[in-house]
Design a protein around this motif. Sequence first.
Motif, PDB file in Angstrom:
ATOM      1  N   ARG A 176       0.842  -1.196   0.000  1.00 57.48           N
ATOM      2  CA  ARG A 176       0.000   0.000   0.000  1.00 57.48           C
ATOM      3  C   ARG A 176       0.873   1.241   0.000  1.00 57.48           C
ATOM      4  N   ALA A 177       0.498   2.210  -0.810  1.00 54.65           N
ATOM      5  CA  ALA A 177       1.128   3.531  -0.752  1.00 54.65           C
ATOM      6  C   ALA A 177       0.151   4.455  -0.048  1.00 54.65           C
ATOM      7  N   LEU A 178       0.649   5.204   0.931  1.00 55.11           N
ATOM      8  CA  LEU A 178      -0.232   6.006   1.771  1.00 55.11           C
ATOM      9  C   LEU A 178       0.308   7.423   1.941  1.00 55.11           C
ATOM     10  N   LEU A 179      -0.601   8.345   2.187  1.00 56.73           N
ATOM     11  CA  LEU A 179      -0.256   9.656   2.715  1.00 56.73           C
ATOM     12  C   LEU A 179      -0.929   9.748   4.078  1.00 56.73           C
ATOM     13  N   LEU A 180      -0.161  10.163   5.072  1.00 55.43           N
ATOM     14  CA  LEU A 180      -0.671  10.269   6.443  1.00 55.43           C
ATOM     15  C   LEU A 180      -0.537  11.708   6.911  1.00 55.43           C
ATOM     16  N   ASP A 181      -1.529  12.178   7.671  1.00 55.05           N
ATOM     17  CA  ASP A 181      -1.381  13.523   8.233  1.00 55.05           C
ATOM     18  C   ASP A 181      -0.503  13.459   9.475  1.00 55.05           C
ATOM     19  N   ALA A 182      -0.315  14.575  10.126  1.00 51.14           N
ATOM     20  CA  ALA A 182       0.616  14.642  11.252  1.00 51.14           C
ATOM     21  C   ALA A 182       0.202  13.742  12.415  1.00 51.14           C
ATOM     22  N   LYS A 183      -1.074  13.361  12.460  1.00 49.93           N
ATOM     23  CA  LYS A 183      -1.563  12.485  13.531  1.00 49.93           C
ATOM     24  C   LYS A 183      -1.594  11.016  13.116  1.00 49.93           C
ATOM     25  N   GLY A 184      -1.100  10.715  11.911  1.00 51.89           N
ATOM     26  CA  GLY A 184      -1.086   9.338  11.442  1.00 51.89           C
ATOM     27  C   GLY A 184      -2.370   8.899  10.784  1.00 51.89           C
ATOM     28  N   ARG A 185      -3.279   9.839  10.541  1.00 52.78           N
ATOM     29  CA  ARG A 185      -4.546   9.500   9.885  1.00 52.78           C
ATOM     30  C   ARG A 185      -4.322   9.309   8.389  1.00 52.78           C
ATOM     31  N   VAL A 186      -4.916   8.258   7.828  1.00 53.56           N
ATOM     32  CA  VAL A 186      -4.779   7.986   6.399  1.00 53.56           C
ATOM     33  C   VAL A 186      -5.581   9.027   5.625  1.00 53.56           C
ATOM     34  N   ILE A 187      -4.874   9.822   4.810  1.00 58.63           N
ATOM     35  CA  ILE A 187      -5.555  10.840   4.001  1.00 58.63           C
ATOM     36  C   ILE A 187      -5.518  10.494   2.513  1.00 58.63           C
ATOM     37  N   ALA A 188      -4.805   9.424   2.173  1.00 58.64           N
ATOM     38  CA  ALA A 188      -4.826   8.899   0.807  1.00 58.64           C
ATOM     39  C   ALA A 188      -4.245   7.492   0.856  1.00 58.64           C
ATOM     40  N   ALA A 189      -4.821   6.581   0.069  1.00 55.35           N
ATOM     41  CA  ALA A 189      -4.359   5.191   0.061  1.00 55.35           C
ATOM     42  C   ALA A 189      -4.506   4.616  -1.337  1.00 55.35           C
ATOM     43  N   SER A 190      -3.479   3.911  -1.792  1.00 51.11           N
ATOM     44  CA  SER A 190      -3.502   3.353  -3.145  1.00 51.11           C
ATOM     45  C   SER A 190      -4.584   2.292  -3.308  1.00 51.11           C
ATOM     46  N   ASP A 191      -4.992   1.662  -2.207  1.00 56.11           N
ATOM     47  CA  ASP A 191      -6.060   0.662  -2.289  1.00 56.11           C
ATOM     48  C   ASP A 191      -7.432   1.260  -1.998  1.00 56.11           C
ATOM     49  N   GLY A 192      -7.468   2.569  -1.771  1.00 54.59           N
ATOM     50  CA  GLY A 192      -8.743   3.253  -1.552  1.00 54.59           C
ATOM     51  C   GLY A 192      -9.381   2.988  -0.202  1.00 54.59           C
ATOM     52  N   LYS A 193      -8.664   2.347   0.711  1.00 55.00           N
ATOM     53  CA  LYS A 193      -9.252   1.971   1.996  1.00 55.00           C
ATOM     54  C   LYS A 193      -8.786   2.892   3.118  1.00 55.00           C
ATOM     55  N   GLY A 194      -9.656   3.063   4.121  1.00 58.38           N
ATOM     56  CA  GLY A 194      -9.291   3.767   5.340  1.00 58.38           C
ATOM     57  C   GLY A 194      -9.213   5.271   5.245  1.00 58.38           C
ATOM     58  N   LEU A 195      -9.705   5.868   4.153  1.00 60.71           N
ATOM     59  CA  LEU A 195      -9.585   7.306   3.971  1.00 60.71           C
ATOM     60  C   LEU A 195     -10.253   8.075   5.104  1.00 60.71           C
ATOM     61  N   LEU A 196      -9.476   8.874   5.816  1.00 61.61           N
ATOM     62  CA  LEU A 196      -9.913   9.737   6.922  1.00 61.61           C
ATOM     63  C   LEU A 196     -10.473   8.961   8.114  1.00 61.61           C
ATOM     64  N   SER A 197     -10.308   7.632   8.122  1.00 56.79           N
ATOM     65  CA  SER A 197     -10.820   6.839   9.241  1.00 56.79           C
ATOM     66  C   SER A 197      -9.737   5.959   9.862  1.00 56.79           C
ATOM     67  N   GLU A 198      -8.813   5.474   9.071  1.00 56.48           N
ATOM     68  CA  GLU A 198      -7.766   4.584   9.578  1.00 56.48           C
ATOM     69  C   GLU A 198      -6.619   5.395  10.181  1.00 56.48           C
ATOM     70  N   GLN A 199      -6.088   4.896  11.283  1.00 53.32           N
ATOM     71  CA  GLN A 199      -4.988   5.551  11.971  1.00 53.32           C
ATOM     72  C   GLN A 199      -3.776   4.617  11.959  1.00 53.32           C
ATOM     73  N   ILE A 200      -2.614   5.114  11.587  1.00 53.06           N
ATOM     74  CA  ILE A 200      -1.394   4.314  11.580  1.00 53.06           C
ATOM     75  C   ILE A 200      -0.361   4.993  12.467  1.00 53.06           C
ATOM     76  N   SER A 201       0.140   4.254  13.447  1.00 52.25           N
ATOM     77  CA  SER A 201       1.147   4.805  14.365  1.00 52.25           C
ATOM     78  C   SER A 201       2.538   4.436  13.837  1.00 52.25           C
ATOM     79  N   LEU A 202       3.160   5.360  13.147  1.00 47.21           N
ATOM     80  CA  LEU A 202       4.490   5.109  12.615  1.00 47.21           C
ATOM     81  C   LEU A 202       5.526   5.056  13.745  1.00 47.21           C
ATOM     82  N   LYS A 203       6.441   4.117  13.645  1.00 48.23           N
ATOM     83  CA  LYS A 203       7.530   4.021  14.614  1.00 48.23           C
ATOM     84  C   LYS A 203       8.719   4.832  14.079  1.00 48.23           C
ATOM     85  N   THR A 204       8.584   6.144  14.132  1.00 49.00           N
ATOM     86  CA  THR A 204       9.623   7.004  13.569  1.00 49.00           C
ATOM     87  C   THR A 204      10.846   7.103  14.474  1.00 49.00           C
ATOM     88  N   GLU A 205      10.639   6.959  15.779  1.00 47.15           N
ATOM     89  CA  GLU A 205      11.719   7.076  16.759  1.00 47.15           C
ATOM     90  C   GLU A 205      12.513   8.374  16.555  1.00 47.15           C
TER      91      GLU A 205
END
Length: 359
Positions: free
Chosen positions: A289-318
């Motif tokens: 999946r290719a994704l764009l996430l906002d500063a809070k980890g919210r999915v704002i674009a997804a190559s599979d069209g899923k989770g738009l503005l509803s899915e949250q991803i917690s990146l382990k950026t450290e």
Amino acid sequence: MTVMATASSVPEPTTEETLDPERIISLTAEVRTTMIEKIAEIRAVTGRTRILALNALIESARAGETGKGFAVVAGEVKGVSDEIAQIAGTLQSELSARVEALERIGRGIVDQLRGQRMVDLALNAVELIDRNLFERTCDVRWWATDSAVVDCLSAPDGPAKAFASKRLGVILAAYTVYLDLWICDGEGRVIASGRPDRYPVHGQSVAATGWFRDALATKSGDDYAVADITRVASLDDQPVATYAAAIREGGLPHGRVLGVLGIHFDWGAQARAIVEGVRLPEGDSWRSRALLLDAKGRVIAASDGKGLLSEQISLKTEGRTSGHYRLGDGTLVGFHRTPGYETYDGLGWYGCVVQYPIG
């Protein structure tokens, strides 16, 4: 006669071996399997040799004095088989450790190469959207100085509003990346728009929105406001990126603030084109999946069209701007924070590529 080896007699690596680093892992697995099989064969042979030597010793004992010489040979055969068994055990122990090290190194190389490729793809995606949105910041500041827009608020009579609406419609016809453009008075009421037939927003209040309040409070015509991606009910509930700038008297940078111009970027269509255009790893796009996430980890674009503005991803950026890591279930994640573009600093968004394990 001596035969000289030529360059053509040396087998060249196949395309698969040359280009696919994961071949290291599969070859290491094949070496492990071959090692186990061959050592098992050696042990089987030494086992049979021991039995033969034991039988020979028994028969030599039965033969008495005449069998003593044969007993010595049988004892030597048994000793050799024991030595071979010991060598086979040592070989398996040493090779197993080295094969395991090769597997770890191979997986590390593959993870590094694949992970870095995913980071590059994530950066490319977020850079593309940054450049796109930088242009939106230029658009809103420029159009806020348009005479038709300024006159609409300076002398808000019927003809001025009608002309401003017509002017906004002309802009929209040329800039197809927008859903609508709104002129709002100082109280937050929409008094003119570019697509009144499609989106009847005249008289609607936007006074409570962050983009209106922030734009109204800007210090000069060089400033602008931007809102997080959200669905706007009056724009058919479509996801929108709204940029806004104060409309100032005379169109001057420090003129008195008359109202606000809000431009609504068609986020869904434009962002989808970017993430769907990401060149995901060949052969693995079905599990990536290719994704764009906002500063809070919210999915704002997804190559599979899923989770738009509803899915949250917690990146382990450290604390890293970019990087990649593997989750416990084998999922590989590559990410890159927005670097911004020219005067547009971005909003802390991330490009992200996720590859899920097989099975």
